[in-house]
Design an enzyme around this catalytic site. Structure first.
Site, short mmCIF file in Angstrom:
data_model
loop_
_atom_site.label_atom_id
_atom_site.label_comp_id
_atom_site.label_asym_id
_atom_site.label_seq_id
_atom_site.Cartn_x
_atom_site.Cartn_y
_atom_site.Cartn_z
N SER A 112 0.80 -1.22 0.00
CA SER A 112 0.00 0.00 0.00
C SER A 112 0.84 1.28 0.00
O SER A 112 1.63 1.51 -0.89
CB SER A 112 -0.95 -0.04 1.19
N HIS A 113 0.71 2.07 1.07
CA HIS A 113 1.36 3.37 1.15
C HIS A 113 2.75 3.27 1.79
O HIS A 113 3.40 4.29 1.98
CB HIS A 113 0.49 4.29 2.00
N ASP A 276 -1.99 6.66 -3.34
CA ASP A 276 -0.89 5.92 -2.70
C ASP A 276 -0.35 4.83 -3.63
O ASP A 276 -0.74 4.74 -4.80
CB ASP A 276 -1.34 5.32 -1.36
N ASP A 278 -0.74 1.62 -4.17
CA ASP A 278 -1.62 0.72 -4.92
C ASP A 278 -2.93 1.37 -5.35
O ASP A 278 -3.85 0.68 -5.80
CB ASP A 278 -1.89 -0.55 -4.10
N ASP A 280 -5.45 2.99 -3.78
CA ASP A 280 -6.74 3.01 -3.09
C ASP A 280 -6.92 4.22 -2.17
O ASP A 280 -8.02 4.52 -1.75
CB ASP A 280 -7.03 1.68 -2.34
N ARG A 281 -5.82 4.94 -1.87
CA ARG A 281 -5.95 6.13 -1.02
C ARG A 281 -5.94 7.40 -1.85
O ARG A 281 -5.40 7.43 -2.95
CB ARG A 281 -4.78 6.22 -0.04
N LYS A 375 -11.32 0.58 -1.20
CA LYS A 375 -11.35 2.03 -1.35
C LYS A 375 -10.75 2.38 -2.71
O LYS A 375 -10.06 1.57 -3.31
CB LYS A 375 -10.64 2.73 -0.20
C1 G1P Z 1 -3.99 1.71 8.15
C2 G1P Z 1 -5.11 2.70 8.27
C3 G1P Z 1 -6.43 2.02 7.95
C4 G1P Z 1 -6.37 1.37 6.58
C5 G1P Z 1 -5.17 0.47 6.49
C6 G1P Z 1 -4.98 -0.08 5.08
O1 G1P Z 1 -4.18 0.65 9.07
O2 G1P Z 1 -5.15 3.28 9.54
O3 G1P Z 1 -7.47 2.96 8.01
O4 G1P Z 1 -7.52 0.63 6.32
O5 G1P Z 1 -3.98 1.18 6.85
O6 G1P Z 1 -4.82 0.91 4.14
P1 G1P Z 1 -3.48 0.61 10.51
O7 G1P Z 1 -1.99 0.72 10.28
O8 G1P Z 1 -3.97 1.79 11.26
O9 G1P Z 1 -3.90 -0.69 11.10
ZN ZN Z 2 -3.24 1.44 -0.41
#
Ligand code: G1P
Ligand code: ZN
Length: 539
Positions: A112-113, A276, A278, A280-281, A375
């Protein structure tokens, strides 16, 4: 050609908030991916006749992992894989491909991010036929399987060429390499008023979209520049790179610095956005103006009737408990369903499938709707562009008018990173034990109305999930504490603060939250316990 290879378990393959996420150096250990994938295949059981979607955000090790997955899928008897060209598929596009093809699930290779590269992170998100990530009940079973895995199956063939579109066969399994952008673009055209957005750009409206050298570059170029006519150069950092060109593709005020600096300069475009790793953000910016994700969810929901796909009505809206309560007021005003779930998109899936909600979102820069089960970064950007095109108003005007109508929920998240896991767990346990006794007490002039763990009872599958701790005050202010479930080492304590004001609309969020922050620190003893007097990241 099918070989059975002996292996020994790794003990750290438990999935978190969104799949398995680890340091690249952990994932590249011998048999690490193989153990994890074989455990999933074992838990699924019968694989004959099944179709899965595979792709990723292009980060380091994607190319290697994808070849392993293909060869193992074939050896385990899966009938068909649908794979993005060159191994690329964004998370939202992957969800759409699963749903459109009625596939049995899919694997998105991404952390992801989180930063990528050999010193960054790697991950695998596993979705089922819903197009959304599997529930915890299944990931728990997979984890148990990873602890006892003894062997895996793999087909011993040369690497598969994923550069050409079309069909091929590997060890009796069919592979379809598809254009990962095409179906996604068609879906977006079916939701939003592309003609109106096109007319907006034709009138000279400007935007900057920062793809942060991650997977959304090709999607954004196609949609914003080619189809909608945004000026050439509107999409920046559009080439997906294995290490994201050194960027940290987390679209927020801290990590999307280049975009933020530009949008807060005198050269700013009318509209700014980032996605981000992938895809989705999303982060939404106006000229010298930032929209919090919590407000964004509330504003999109309030304007559903401007969007062709939603204009006939929406079922309801959901947010994670940590997200601000701004959208709750919108749900009340429109008399639609409203739900609060634990953090993690998978908790929205049942609500969407059962037509309880249409929109959902999280404070962590995630917004989406039931068009898919993840998302969707570009969806959120198009939604904003559609509102701007329909109203002729700027991002700042739209947001300010929203606050005038509903009041403003000042909201900031503080992350304390790299905390010793035992210290963090003990802090949460002690705090949970202490919270109920705080009800009725007043701190810094704020009176606690109730405090305790957040427990979600899923109305569809009746599972119960505990996620984080909440302190509520009589004026609507809130403190939420959670431990992150996506980190790849140590613990991250997240502290989410919110304070509502009906008429003080243009204040500084940090100033508005000074007292709440003090209370949050003193009751949790975070500074004393972690040695951190300041958060590492404030968003
Ligand atoms: C984090 C974000 C959450 C999101 C997830 C995946 O998770 O807070 O909202 O769904 O990344 O993108 P966390 O690290 O808080 O468990
Ligand atoms: Zn992501």
């Amino acid at each position: 050609m099918i070989k059975t290879i002996a292996t020994t378990p790794y003990t750290d393959q438990k999935m978190g908030t969104a799949g398995l996420r680890r340091k690249s150096k952990v994932v590249t250990q011998p048999n690490y991916i193989e153990n994890f994938m074989q455990s999933i295949f074992n838990v699924i059981g019968e694989l004959k006749g099944k179709t899965f979607v595979v792709g990723g955000d292009g980060r380091y090790y994607n190319d290697v992992a994808i070849q392993k997955i293909i060869k193992m899928a074939a050896a385990n008897g899966i009938s068909r894989l649908i794979i993005g060209q060159n191994g690329f598929i964004s998370t939202p596009a992957g969800s759409n491909i699963i749903l459109k093809n009625k596939a049995d699930g899919g694997f998105i290779l991404s952390a992801s991010h989180n930063p990528g590269g050999i010193n960054g992170d790697f991950g695998i998100k596993y979705s089922n036929h819903t197009g959304g990530q599997i529930p915890s009940s299944i990931s728990d079973k997979i984890y148990q399987e990873t602890l006892k895995i003894k062997e895996y199956k793999i087909c011993d063939v040369a690497d598969i060429d994923l550069s050409k579109l079309g069909r091929q066969e590997v060890c009796g399994m069919q592979i379809d390499v598809i254009d990962p952008v095409k179906d996604y673009v068609e879906m977006m055209e079916g939701i939003f008023d592309f003609a109106a957005i096109k007319a907006l750009f034709a009138k000279g409206f400007t935007m900057r979209f920062d793809a942060m050298n991650a997977v959304t570059g090709p999607y954004a170029l196609k949609i914003f520049e080619e189809i909608l006519g945004a000026p050439k150069g509107s999409v920046v950092n559009y080439k997906p790179l294995p290490d994201f060109g050194g960027l940290h593709p987390d679209p927020n005020m801290v990590y999307a610095k280049e975009l933020v600096n530009f949008m807060f300069s005198d050269k700013a475009a009318d509209f700014g956005a980032a996605n981000d790793g992938d895809g989705d953000r999303n982060m939404i910016l106006g000229k010298k103006f930032f929209v919090t994700p919590s407000d964004s969810l509330a504003i999109l929901t309030d304007h559903f009737n401007l969007i062709p796909a939603y204009k006939n009505g929406i079922y309801g809206v959901a947010k994670s408990a940590a997200t601000s309560t701004a959208v709750e007021k919108v749900a009340k005003a429109h008399n639609i369903g409203y739900y609060e779930v634990p953090t993690g998109w998978k908790y929205f899936v049942n609500l969407m499938d059962s037509k309880r909600i249409t929109f959902c979102g999280e404070e962590s820069f995630g917004t989406g709707s039931s068009h898919i089960r993840e998302k969707d970064g570009i969806w959120a950007v198009l939604f904003w562009l559609n509102i701007i095109a329909a109203t002729g108003k700027s991002v700042e005007e739209i947001t300010t008018e929203f606050w005038q109508k509903y009041g403003r929920s000042y909201y900031v998240r503080f992350d304390f990173e790299g905390v010793d896991t035992e210290v963090a767990d003990k802090m949460m346990a002690d705090l949970e034990a202490k919270l109920p006794s705080l009800a009725g007490q007043t701190f810094e002039g704020f009176k606690v109305s109730e405090a305790g763990a957040f427990v979600y009872n899923d109305p569809v599958d009746h599972s119960s999930t505990k996620n984080g701790l909440i302190v509520r005050f009589t004026d609507g202010s809130r403190i939420v504490y959670r431990l992150s479930g996506t980190g790849s080492s140590g613990a991250t304590i997240r502290v989410y603060l919110e304070r509502y004001s009906k008429d003080d609309l243009k204040n500084d969020p940090l100033k508005m939250l000074t007292e709440i922050f003090k209370i949050a620190m003193s009751i949790s003893e975070i500074p004393e316990r972690t040695g951190k007097h300041q958060a590492d990241v404030v968003t």
